[in-house]
Scaffold this active site. Structure first.
Site, PDB file in Angstrom:
ATOM      1  CE1 TYR A 261      -3.827  -2.059   4.890  1.00 35.93           C
ATOM      2  CE2 TYR A 261      -3.323   0.222   4.339  1.00 35.93           C
ATOM      3  CZ  TYR A 261      -3.667  -1.064   3.950  1.00 35.93           C
ATOM      4  OH  TYR A 261      -3.832  -1.349   2.611  1.00 35.93           O
TER       5      TYR A 261
ATOM      6  CB  SER B 280      -0.864  -0.021   1.265  1.00 34.34           C
ATOM      7  OG  SER B 280      -1.390   1.251   1.524  1.00 34.34           O
TER       8      SER B 280
END
Ligand code: NAD
Length: 210
Positions: free
Chosen positions: A153, A128
């Site tokens: 995350y 990501s």
């Protein structure tokens, strides 16, 4: 034609990719555990166009359960893996870091063990843009330092990139880490801004401030 394992096949990106591989004449083994991050019914709808396709096999499995994962794929010849499964979203990860570590890091570790055990050489992994954190250096690039994640995350995605590098280095696995920015289109995850704004506009609930 190849057999591709797609993890997260019931999700937004995974369901599109599954459709694409099937359309191009490949066989797909899809894994998803219907993580409750958003509704199971939405994910079942995502898979509606291919769930009954003869070239598609669905396994409802939690990738964090190593034993179940290894057992369910025994005897199935996989040529390559696209590992998209995981818990996405920055803010929810602050509330549930353990869940993110399990669904992202433990699951990826298990995928790497599967590759080693079953002689699968190729992996594409969904990392990501969040790994860039608060970096001021733009435009972002693949070689800049990303060792300062600012959410659980982002940390899990960076950790997975490092795990992948370690397995590539130790076992000569052919692995690519892809850092997605905001992906959009039909079936986009309901938590993402573009989905929310579009829904409000379609329902005539958008307020235009001028
Ligand atoms: N959509 C984006 O803009 C974006 C941006 C950056 C990175 N990514 C990454 O790309 C991947 C796919 O994103 P998406 O938007 O399609 O998300 P998504 O939530 O729609 O799909 C992920 C799928 O993974 C499944 N899953 C989660 N944990 C699992 C587990 N332990 N075992 C089996 N299945 C599991 C979920 O049930 C879900 O269907 C994710 O890893 C996400 O972090 C997405």
């Amino acid at each position: 034609m190849a057999t591709i394992l797609i993890t997260g096949c019931a999700g937004f990106i995974g369901s599109h990719l599954t459709e694409k591989f099937l359309k191009n004449g490949h066989q797909v083994v899809g894994i998803d555990n219907f993580d409750p991050f958003y509704d199971r019914s939405v994910k079942e709808q995502n898979m509606a166009s291919f769930i009954n396709n003869d070239d598609f096999r669905f396994l409802e499995v939690d990738l964090a359960d190593s034993e179940v994962l290894l057992n369910c794929l025994k005897g199935i010849q996989i040529d390559a893996i696209v590992h998209l499964a995981g818990k996405a979203g920055v803010r929810p990860s602050i509330e549930d870091p353990q869940g993110y570590i399990r669904a992202n890091i433990v699951a990826t570790q298990n995928i790497l063990v599967l590759m080693k055990e079953q002689g699968i050489r190729k992996l594409a992994f969904a990392s990501s843009s969040s790994v860039y954190g608060n970096t001021k250096e733009t435009p972002f690039n693949e070689i800049q330092d990303v060792s300062n994640p600012i959410s659980p995350y982002a940390f899990t995605k960076k950790a997975c990139e490092l795990l992948n590098y370690t397995y590539h280095s130790l076992h000569k696995l052919d692995i690519v880490n892809m850092r997605f920015f905001t992906v959009f289109g039909p079936r986009q995850r309901p938590d993402l801004a573009i989905h929310k704004f579009t829904k409000l506009i379609l329902n005539d609930r958008a307020i235009i401030l001028m």
